[in-house]
Enzyme design. Structure first.
Site, PDB file in Angstrom:
ATOM      1  N   THR A 144       0.815  -1.216   0.000  1.00  0.00           N
ATOM      2  CA  THR A 144       0.000   0.000   0.000  1.00  0.00           C
ATOM      3  C   THR A 144       0.842   1.256   0.000  1.00  0.00           C
ATOM      4  OG1 THR A 144      -1.840  -1.128   1.118  1.00  0.00           O
ATOM      5  CG2 THR A 144      -1.774   1.265   1.292  1.00  0.00           C
ATOM      6  N   ASP A 152       2.037  -7.000  -4.186  1.00  0.00           N
ATOM      7  CA  ASP A 152       1.142  -6.987  -3.047  1.00  0.00           C
ATOM      8  C   ASP A 152       1.723  -7.973  -2.040  1.00  0.00           C
ATOM      9  OD1 ASP A 152      -1.147  -8.155  -1.417  1.00  0.00           O
ATOM     10  OD2 ASP A 152      -2.177  -6.504  -2.416  1.00  0.00           O
TER      11      ASP A 152
END
Length: 540
Positions: free
Chosen positions: A56, A108
């Site tokens: 993120t 991710d």
């Protein structure tokens, strides 16, 4: 809306101080970037190596014109364009050299695993002596696994390795946690810049706290206060100033730094729950092809159902050299396996204790330990019960004992001496002993005459021929043992608590002998094997 070309030109100017140093410095799967044109006063403030994996903290909407579009992880050059703190011409420049390795394909964190941990470990090994510290920019989903795994892979680490990330990306959000997490992680990693003590550990920095990485648990899926260490205080805090609690950090090791790259991925975690003993699930799990280790999340202090057929499953697993480590489902507290006779059944089927280790750290520790081809299975079990990188508050050291006479003690017979096989391992002193227990395996008590019990005396490090009485400095305690009707014909583990004497008489590296004799009651105490289990409090 601002002109996109103008924004891109500004971004290129900001990122112009980063350049790919050479293909020789790059590693398969990651590209090396180095800062250029830095002033001498900046170079004097130390160097930090950033490993950019994605997550993120490096995400932006796939459509720059639509902030609600799905987020994608950007590449390093795009990340640095939007990070003024890396630009030495900026008023907010962080103030030290920042070089970086960026994964060629940012990920991710759900997709980060043993291969990526090995890549990170190789990068750190390559540059360990060159930089003051390392910062890993990482997604939050698997951050604690990465921090835990690296803590066991980076042996004798002498520099800070700080893992951080964000719950809200700063690349397109004015309100975020990402930028402060990144800046403060760099400062904790660079003692020359921040003035804090060197923390030679793998840590997680998140939302004002520096945590031991292999102690961290994720407590919030989206809130900024995402991580904490339920069984260990924070190593440091960041408020108006940075603070590191030097009482808590691991010492800088004297031994040479080295890296473990090989991991055993065939390990898993599963929970005990009411009724599992009446199903075939545990047997099916432990029969999984190629399985090598299991982290068993037990009730409370390590309790599981005691149905014979359920315990048999774990005994069979141990016979197949599948290592089962017992950890608690609770956030706080300890597994007390092996410390008291009530847990004898779990010892008999071969389980090992996890004390207060987190399930995530236990899983990663087994991955590293079970891949070590130089350790026999029983050695792996012993190492699993010792703190390797500050992940547990207690460690267990076991001294195997052998009989010098018969395998039994009679009320009318001579005392029996149990001689040490080798030395008890570890670098600890008596005051660190939390508990010590003389354990007799396959133990059996036969009462004779009208006796309702026998009383056993134990002496540590007494010699054959020494006067044995309770004024002796070697006296370790007396113990009355009765036999319940249901246990009259059973063999069991008999534990004798010798903690007080162990604190006086034993240090790590010593050879410990024991003498047993029956001083009251008529009967026979017999056993097959014996050891001395010493539980060390790593916090003392």
């Amino acid at each position: 809306m601002a002109d996109k070309n103008s924004n891109n030109d500004n971004a290129k100017q900001q990122s112009s101080h980063f350049a790919v140093k050479s293909k020789d410095q790059s590693i398969n799967g990651a590209t090396y970037f180095t800062a250029t044109d830095l002033k001498p006063e900046v170079e004097a403030k130390g160097k930090v190596l950033v490993i950019y994996t994605g997550g993120t903290i490096g995400s932006m909407p796939v459509d720059p014109d639509d902030p609600d579009s799905p987020q994608v992880v950007v590449k390093w050059d795009n990340y640095t364009k939007r990070t003024q703190e890396f630009d030495p011409t900026s008023d907010t420049f962080i103030g030290c050299r920042i070089d970086a390795y960026a994964l060629d394909v940012p990920l991710d964190s759900c997709n980060v695993g043993p291969a990526e941990w090995g890549l990170m470990a190789s990068i750190i090994e390559k540059h360990h002596d060159e930089y003051d510290g390392v910062v890993i920019l990482h997604g939050t989903d698997s951050m604690i696994y990465t921090a835990s795994a690296l803590s066991f892979m980076l042996i004798n680490l002498k520099k800070p390795v700080v893992v951080t990330g964000a719950q809200m990306a700063y690349l397109f959000n004015s309100r975020n946690d990402g930028k402060q997490n990144m800046i403060t992680a760099i400062m904790f990693a660079n003692a020359k810049l921040s003035g804090v003590p060197v923390v030679p550990e793998v840590c997680i920095y998140f939302n004002h706290v520096l945590l031991r990485g292999n102690r961290a648990r994720k407590q919030d899926a989206s809130g900024f206060d995402a991580y904490y260490t339920p069984n260990f205080p924070p190593l440091g805090t960041a408020g108006g100033r940075l603070f590191v609690d030097e009482r808590l950090i691991l010492p800088i090791p004297d031994q040479a730094f080295r890296v473990v790259r090989t991991l055993e991925p065939n390990v898993l975690t599963f929970d005990v729950y009411p009724g599992i003993q009446n199903t075939d699930l545990a047997r099916n799990i432990l029969s999984t092809k190629n399985i090598k280790g299991v982290v068993l999340r037990a009730f409370g202090t390590g309790n599981i159902p005691t149905k014979d057929s359920f315990l048999k499953v774990f005994e069979e697993a141990n016979n197949k050299e599948i290592l089962v480590q017992n950890v608690t489902q609770c956030l706080h507290g300890f597994v007390e396996l092996g410390m008291y006779e009530t847990s004898a059944a779990l010892l008999e089927v071969g389980m090992v204790t996890g004390f207060d280790i987190s399930p995530e750290a236990a899983l990663c520790k087994l991955m590293v330990l079970l891949a070590d081809e130089d350790l026999a299975f029983e050695e792996k079990k012993q190492f699993a019960q010792r703190s390797q990188a500050g992940e547990m508050s207690r460690s267990l050291y076991i001294q195997t004992l052998k009989q010098t006479k018969a395998l039994e003690v009679r009320q009318d017979g001579e005392p029996v001496r149990l001689a040490p096989e080798g030395s008890i391992e570890g670098n600890w002193t008596g005051p660190k002993v939390f508990n010590a227990s003389l354990r007799l395996y396959g133990g059996h008590i036969t009462l004779q005459g009208d006796s309702e019990f026998i009383e056993i005396e134990v002496y540590l490090n007494a010699k054959t021929g020494d006067v044995l009485d309770r004024t002796s400095p070697n006296f370790a305690g007396s113990f009355k043992r009765r036999v319940a009707g249901a246990d009259a014909n059973k063999e069991m583990i008999i534990g004798l608590d010798v903690t007080a004497a162990a604190r006086r008489l034993i240090n790590g590296g010593a050879r410990v002998a024991a003498i047993l004799r029956i001083v009251q009651g008529q009967g026979i105490l017999s056993w097959k094997d014996a050891d001395l289990a010493v539980f060390i409090d790593e916090r003392r």
